[in-house]
Design a protein around this motif. Structure first.
Motif, PDB file in Angstrom:
ATOM      1  N   UNK A 146       0.829  -1.203   0.000  1.00 34.20           N
ATOM      2  CA  UNK A 146       0.000   0.000   0.000  1.00 34.20           C
ATOM      3  C   UNK A 146       0.864   1.253   0.000  1.00 34.20           C
ATOM      4  N   UNK A 147       0.363   2.292  -0.675  1.00 31.57           N
ATOM      5  CA  UNK A 147       0.989   3.607  -0.656  1.00 31.57           C
ATOM      6  C   UNK A 147       0.459   4.382   0.549  1.00 31.57           C
ATOM      7  N   UNK A 148       1.362   4.957   1.318  1.00 33.70           N
ATOM      8  CA  UNK A 148       0.991   5.668   2.544  1.00 33.70           C
ATOM      9  C   UNK A 148       1.495   7.108   2.463  1.00 33.70           C
ATOM     10  N   UNK A 149       0.592   8.101   2.342  1.00 32.96           N
ATOM     11  CA  UNK A 149       1.024   9.497   2.202  1.00 32.96           C
ATOM     12  C   UNK A 149       1.760   9.990   3.447  1.00 32.96           C
ATOM     13  N   UNK A 150       2.742  10.865   3.243  1.00 32.86           N
ATOM     14  CA  UNK A 150       3.387  11.563   4.338  1.00 32.86           C
ATOM     15  C   UNK A 150       2.620  12.855   4.615  1.00 32.86           C
ATOM     16  N   UNK A 151       2.494  13.195   5.895  1.00 31.37           N
ATOM     17  CA  UNK A 151       1.660  14.322   6.302  1.00 31.37           C
ATOM     18  C   UNK A 151       2.451  15.296   7.175  1.00 31.37           C
ATOM     19  N   UNK A 152       2.131  16.580   7.059  1.00 32.30           N
ATOM     20  CA  UNK A 152       2.665  17.576   7.990  1.00 32.30           C
ATOM     21  C   UNK A 152       1.913  17.446   9.309  1.00 32.30           C
ATOM     22  N   UNK A 153       2.642  17.514  10.432  1.00 33.76           N
ATOM     23  CA  UNK A 153       2.067  17.420  11.771  1.00 33.76           C
ATOM     24  C   UNK A 153       2.319  18.746  12.467  1.00 33.76           C
ATOM     25  N   UNK A 154       1.231  19.414  12.875  1.00 34.91           N
ATOM     26  CA  UNK A 154       1.320  20.765  13.413  1.00 34.91           C
ATOM     27  C   UNK A 154       0.599  20.849  14.751  1.00 34.91           C
ATOM     28  N   UNK A 155       0.993  21.768  15.635  1.00 30.53           N
ATOM     29  CA  UNK A 155       0.269  21.940  16.900  1.00 30.53           C
ATOM     30  C   UNK A 155      -1.193  22.294  16.656  1.00 30.53           C
ATOM     31  N   UNK A 156      -2.072  22.021  17.623  1.00 28.98           N
ATOM     32  CA  UNK A 156      -3.524  22.198  17.406  1.00 28.98           C
ATOM     33  C   UNK A 156      -3.943  23.632  17.109  1.00 28.98           C
ATOM     34  N   UNK A 157      -3.169  24.641  17.523  1.00 28.35           N
ATOM     35  CA  UNK A 157      -3.530  26.038  17.274  1.00 28.35           C
ATOM     36  C   UNK A 157      -2.646  26.681  16.207  1.00 28.35           C
ATOM     37  N   UNK A 158      -1.988  25.866  15.397  1.00 28.73           N
ATOM     38  CA  UNK A 158      -1.096  26.386  14.349  1.00 28.73           C
ATOM     39  C   UNK A 158      -1.909  27.149  13.308  1.00 28.73           C
TER      40      UNK A 158
END
Length: 290
Positions: free
Chosen positions: A160-172
């Motif tokens: 399976x292909x699994x996208x990479x994602x940006x992870x940001x703080x909840x109030x970014x």
């Protein structure tokens, strides 16, 4: 083939201690010591350095280790093949895996597999790409779930292909954007997966010449999520990791799109046990349906 002496060799190498190996295998310590001495005499080699702190492999022991592991695996495969010819599946299946796959995929694959083959014992251990490749090459695991991109000469089954994602703080402040531009990581405080754990993130940063301000490194994906949620920086993680954790952080697809390819690696189909080959089919079926 007398496998006991080889099983003892492998367990002592793993435990680095004769008494612990004896406890695991159900032998006396003197019995373990006698068997190792007999094996060393047969080979005319010193395989372990013994001290009051334990027993560690010598350079000769490290040289013969992968061959002994392969002998034991071949015997296990032979036993399983004979049993499969009688429509029986027994033995042990050892799996190396990412922690995200052990959480999101393996419980469901194992549940279905055990319904059909309840006599097969399954063990798995978690690690990064380098760990899993080493385990496969040393025959410590029968197969490994990981991402592609390794250079070793082992067989690969894409899943399976699994996208990479940006992870940001909840109030970014995302500025209303639906994608996070990779170039916007430049100079930002960044939490990165430890080298050898997730090669795809390192490769993506390198490919696009991104230079974030790397302040922290962690081997565990869920530690990284917690650190981002506590405003210690931002990061990139695979989408599979985020299935149950995307409420504590903001997740955004990357621009340009980046991904990892997940699959199964094995030393060789020809030398794989019937249980391992069958488990691969169950894994493929699960991923196709999920």
């Amino acid at each position: 083939m007398d496998n006991n002496k080889y099983l003892i060799f492998l367990e002592v190498a793993k435990q680095q201690n004769l008494s612990r190996a004896a406890e695991v295998l159900g032998y006396t310590q003197s019995g373990i010591s006698h068997t190792l001495k007999r094996l060393e005499n047969e080979m005319d080699l010193i395989l372990f350095e013994r001290s009051k702190n334990g027993a560690v492999l010598t350079s000769a022991g490290k040289e013969v280790y992968p061959f002994i592991a392969k002998l034991v695996q071949c015997q296990e495969n032979l036993d399983q093949t004979i049993l499969s010819l009688h429509n029986l599946h027994r033995g042990t299946l050892n799996i190396g895996t990412y922690s995200s796959i052990s959480r999101e995929w393996l419980p469901y694959i194992i549940q279905k597999f055990k319904q059909d083959y309840p006599s097969v014992k399954i063990h798995f251990k978690e690690g990064g790409n380098e760990d899993i490749i080493r385990w496969i090459k040393n025959r410590e695991v029968d197969l490994g779930f990981l991402s592609s991109g390794f250079k070793e000469n082992i067989e690969w089954i894409p899943l399976k292909e699994d996208p990479l994602m940006a992870i940001l703080p909840p109030d970014y402040d995302t500025g209303g954007q639906t994608h996070f531009r990779l170039k916007d990581f430049n100079g930002q405080t960044f939490i990165i997966s430890a080298l050898g754990t997730d090669i795809d993130i390192h490769n993506t940063l390198e490919k696009y010449h991104i230079r974030p301000d790397i302040q922290y490194s962690a081997k565990d994906d869920y530690t990284i999520i917690s650190m981002v949620a506590c405003h210690l920086g931002i990061s990139i993680l695979p989408n599979l990791v985020l299935n149950k954790y995307d409420q504590s952080v903001i997740t955004m697809p990357l621009k340009p799109y980046a991904k990892r390819e997940l699959g199964i690696a094995i030393a060789s189909r020809d030398s794989a046990s019937p249980s391992a080959l069958e488990f691969i089919e169950y894994a493929k079926q699960f991923v196709q349906q999920s």
